[in-house]
Design an enzyme around this catalytic site. Sequence first.
Site, PDB file in Angstrom:
ATOM      1  N   HIS A   1      -6.124   0.184  -1.050  1.00 15.01           N
ATOM      2  CA  HIS A   1      -6.726  -1.156  -0.571  1.00 15.01           C
ATOM      3  C   HIS A   1      -7.675  -1.584  -1.351  1.00 15.01           C
ATOM      4  O   HIS A   1      -8.753  -2.127  -0.789  1.00 15.01           O
ATOM      5  CB  HIS A   1      -6.871  -0.940   0.991  1.00 15.01           C
ATOM      6  CG  HIS A   1      -5.727  -0.534   1.892  1.00 15.01           C
ATOM      7  ND1 HIS A   1      -5.486   0.686   2.063  1.00 15.01           N
ATOM      8  CD2 HIS A   1      -4.721  -1.461   2.317  1.00 15.01           C
ATOM      9  CE1 HIS A   1      -4.436   0.708   2.624  1.00 15.01           C
ATOM     10  NE2 HIS A   1      -3.826  -0.404   2.996  1.00 15.01           N
TER      11      HIS A   1
ATOM     12  N   ASP B   1      -7.369   5.733  -1.583  1.00 12.75           N
ATOM     13  CA  ASP B   1      -7.051   4.489  -0.896  1.00 12.75           C
ATOM     14  C   ASP B   1      -6.795   3.321  -1.761  1.00 12.75           C
ATOM     15  O   ASP B   1      -7.341   2.876  -2.648  1.00 12.75           O
ATOM     16  CB  ASP B   1      -8.336   4.078  -0.024  1.00 12.75           C
ATOM     17  CG  ASP B   1      -8.241   2.882   1.131  1.00 12.75           C
ATOM     18  OD1 ASP B   1      -6.767   2.056   0.856  1.00 12.75           O
ATOM     19  OD2 ASP B   1      -8.953   2.604   1.778  1.00 12.75           O
TER      20      ASP B   1
ATOM     21  N   CYS C   1       0.783  -1.020  -0.038  1.00 16.49           N
ATOM     22  CA  CYS C   1      -0.066  -0.038   0.074  1.00 16.49           C
ATOM     23  C   CYS C   1       0.686   1.189  -0.023  1.00 16.49           C
ATOM     24  O   CYS C   1       0.470   2.139  -0.855  1.00 16.49           O
ATOM     25  CB  CYS C   1      -1.064  -0.065   1.112  1.00 16.49           C
ATOM     26  SG  CYS C   1      -0.147  -0.522   2.725  1.00 16.49           S
TER      27      CYS C   1
END
Length: 431
Positions: A315, A313, A108
């Site tokens: 993820h 994000d 990430c």
Amino acid sequence: MSRPPSNSTAGLSFHWSTGRRAENNKQDRVKIVGMDAATLTYDTLRFGEFEDFPETSEPVWILGKEYNALTEKDEILSDVTSRLWFTYRKNFPPIGGTGPTSDTGWGCMLRCGQMILGEALMCRHLGRDWRWAKGQKQREEYISILNAFIDKKDSYYSIHQIAQMGVGEGKPIGQWYGPNTVAQVLKKLAVFDTWSRLVVHVAMDNTVVIEEIKRLCMPWLDAAGACGETEGVGELNGCLEGACALAEEETALWKPLVLLIPLRLGLSDINEAYIETLKQCFMLPQSLGVIGGKPNSAHYFIGYVGEELIYLDPHTTQPAVEPCEDGQVPNETYHCQHPPCRMHICELDPSIAAGFFCRTEDEFDEWCMRIRRLSCNRGGLPMFELVDSQPSHLVSVDALNLTPDFSDSDRLERFFDSEDEEFEILSLRET
């Protein structure tokens, strides 16, 4: 290939997602329909709960641009969607030939590093006002930028290159990076990008040295010194055209600057004295945003509204993308077409890296002026120091051309805990 659902099928209709969790546990793991954030897909996101963007008169700031949340929601979404969105990928060629074929669960921060550098490349080649539109034929510059991040070993800034360069910085493939580590890796990789010709400078010890940056971005100054510091402009030009001449691409008056500043804004939590200053960084026209987030859960922060940070994000696991035979790159999954996430600024982990882009010397001078104004404000504590020349107590890694050594953390002590895994302390090797 997995593609983002339209706003209608996802039930979003230009609503904005929130980074606040239904279960605000200590690990701050996102749970949607019982699944960990590391394995989210677009199908998973369809069933997540999204919160409307607040009907507020407070301004929305996205990478130096101000918007009205009441009247410019479409413009805000268009701006956010136009940022490059790099997420976990799967089924790409093995890293190093025999390594992992997915970065789910560990990549990430590497993806956030790609996003902040990708924003710099967009500003460099397309301009801050460029906008992406779904299904539209893209400019050649855009395709070249995207190709630099494709998940294969010969792309300048691929997950393969970042992960393997990290090995030289003491980070095994598959290990989570902190913001400082990824900044150092991007600095090294940018040297090979002869198309963009960026200077990526990582300002250490919470100090930005103007003289140091100008020397890096204007290499002809060193050439002038080698040819004789007392010579005038005419002699200088003649000298550059003669034996001391630099390559043509090196004689540009200013190499575009990507300035990355790793910072520690508290011990275990962000010091509230830095909050206003951090927010003001998103207001600067040179802003590239901030990489950071939570321990082992990184985000790319691109702006704020009120007391909430707006972020992309990484993820979400998507299939790796293969360029088409005609050189085009399927690009829809590289843009976040659902509303961005938000989180309260007090939830931010104190280890971050702020980024800025200065295409010209004038833009850098303007940035310096704005930073000095911010440091005079009483509303917040300065996050870093801006100085004209190198302080005597600091040694420049760039000036000495030394490789940072992450294994020796005692040489450059800071005020924070050296055992913090999310913020690495750089030191200099013994010579």
